[in-house]
Design a protein around this motif. Sequence first.
Motif, PDB file in Angstrom:
ATOM      1  N   ALA A 187     -42.772  14.888 -34.773  1.00 18.13           N
ATOM      2  CA  ALA A 187     -42.902  16.321 -34.507  1.00 18.13           C
ATOM      3  C   ALA A 187     -41.749  16.850 -33.649  1.00 18.13           C
ATOM      4  O   ALA A 187     -41.408  18.026 -33.728  1.00 18.13           O
ATOM      5  N   MET A 188     -41.148  15.984 -32.844  1.00 14.78           N
ATOM      6  CA  MET A 188     -40.047  16.407 -31.970  1.00 14.78           C
ATOM      7  C   MET A 188     -38.738  16.584 -32.721  1.00 14.78           C
ATOM      8  O   MET A 188     -37.844  17.288 -32.250  1.00 14.78           O
ATOM      9  N   TYR A 242     -50.340   8.084 -32.994  1.00 12.99           N
ATOM     10  CA  TYR A 242     -50.144   9.326 -32.243  1.00 12.99           C
ATOM     11  C   TYR A 242     -48.732   9.392 -31.653  1.00 12.99           C
ATOM     12  O   TYR A 242     -48.096  10.442 -31.648  1.00 12.99           O
ATOM     13  N   VAL A 243     -48.266   8.269 -31.164  1.00 12.84           N
ATOM     14  CA  VAL A 243     -46.901   8.212 -30.631  1.00 12.84           C
ATOM     15  C   VAL A 243     -45.901   8.452 -31.757  1.00 12.84           C
ATOM     16  O   VAL A 243     -44.947   9.229 -31.614  1.00 12.84           O
ATOM     17  N   ASP A 244     -46.130   7.824 -32.897  1.00 14.38           N
ATOM     18  CA  ASP A 244     -45.260   8.008 -34.047  1.00 14.38           C
ATOM     19  C   ASP A 244     -45.256   9.476 -34.498  1.00 14.38           C
ATOM     20  O   ASP A 244     -44.201  10.051 -34.776  1.00 14.38           O
ATOM     21  N   ALA A 245     -46.433  10.075 -34.541  1.00 14.12           N
ATOM     22  CA  ALA A 245     -46.541  11.488 -34.936  1.00 14.12           C
ATOM     23  C   ALA A 245     -45.838  12.396 -33.932  1.00 14.12           C
ATOM     24  O   ALA A 245     -45.180  13.373 -34.322  1.00 14.12           O
ATOM     25  N   LEU A 291     -41.253   2.127 -21.358  1.00 13.51           N
ATOM     26  CA  LEU A 291     -41.489   1.812 -22.772  1.00 13.51           C
ATOM     27  C   LEU A 291     -41.315   0.321 -23.046  1.00 13.51           C
ATOM     28  O   LEU A 291     -42.076  -0.265 -23.825  1.00 13.51           O
ATOM     29  N   ALA A 292     -40.319  -0.280 -22.429  1.00  7.70           N
ATOM     30  CA  ALA A 292     -40.093  -1.712 -22.636  1.00  7.70           C
ATOM     31  C   ALA A 292     -41.281  -2.527 -22.109  1.00  7.70           C
ATOM     32  O   ALA A 292     -41.672  -3.517 -22.734  1.00  7.70           O
TER      33      ALA A 292
END
Length: 179
Positions: free
Chosen positions: A112-113, A105-108, A93-94
Amino acid sequence: MLLKLFTTFFKIGLFSFGGGFAMIPLIQREVIERHKWINSKDFVDMLVLAQSTPGPIAVNTAVFVGYKTAGIAGAVAATFGTVLPSFIVILLLALFFAEVRENRYVDAAFRAMRPAVVALIVAPLMGLVKGMKWYLIAISAAVALLVWYFGFSPMYLIAGGVAVGIAMAIYNGRKGVQR
């Protein structure tokens, strides 16, 4: 045995989202039910100890389970297994954070998690409550209220619990000697 400890805790670390408390049901299933490395009572004792020692609860629990199962080498294997997946994910990720940061999409996916993470935290609590006496549940609820609603420091409540526990042990020890 060391490889089994490492792979078991690597799997737990790899498939757990939401931090240490979210890992507890997976750790419980693997070490108690699947591998039978420890029993339920020892697991609860380990959780209490893991929560009251510095560091993440999942890592502390891995250390205790690994040590009980295979000594110091087992503690090291279980700890590396728990930490390595998170380390790899954070490293990746870094490296790509700039590209992923604004991705809807990553934010969603992370939003959702959240409900699943809450469920993973609540599930082991329900399992632990089943074996508790009513007054211990009441004390737990009171402590949670003091921390979450009134902002009491958990450090003072843990220290108070330790003091009460020691006093009870001394009292019960003296009572047992007098008989």
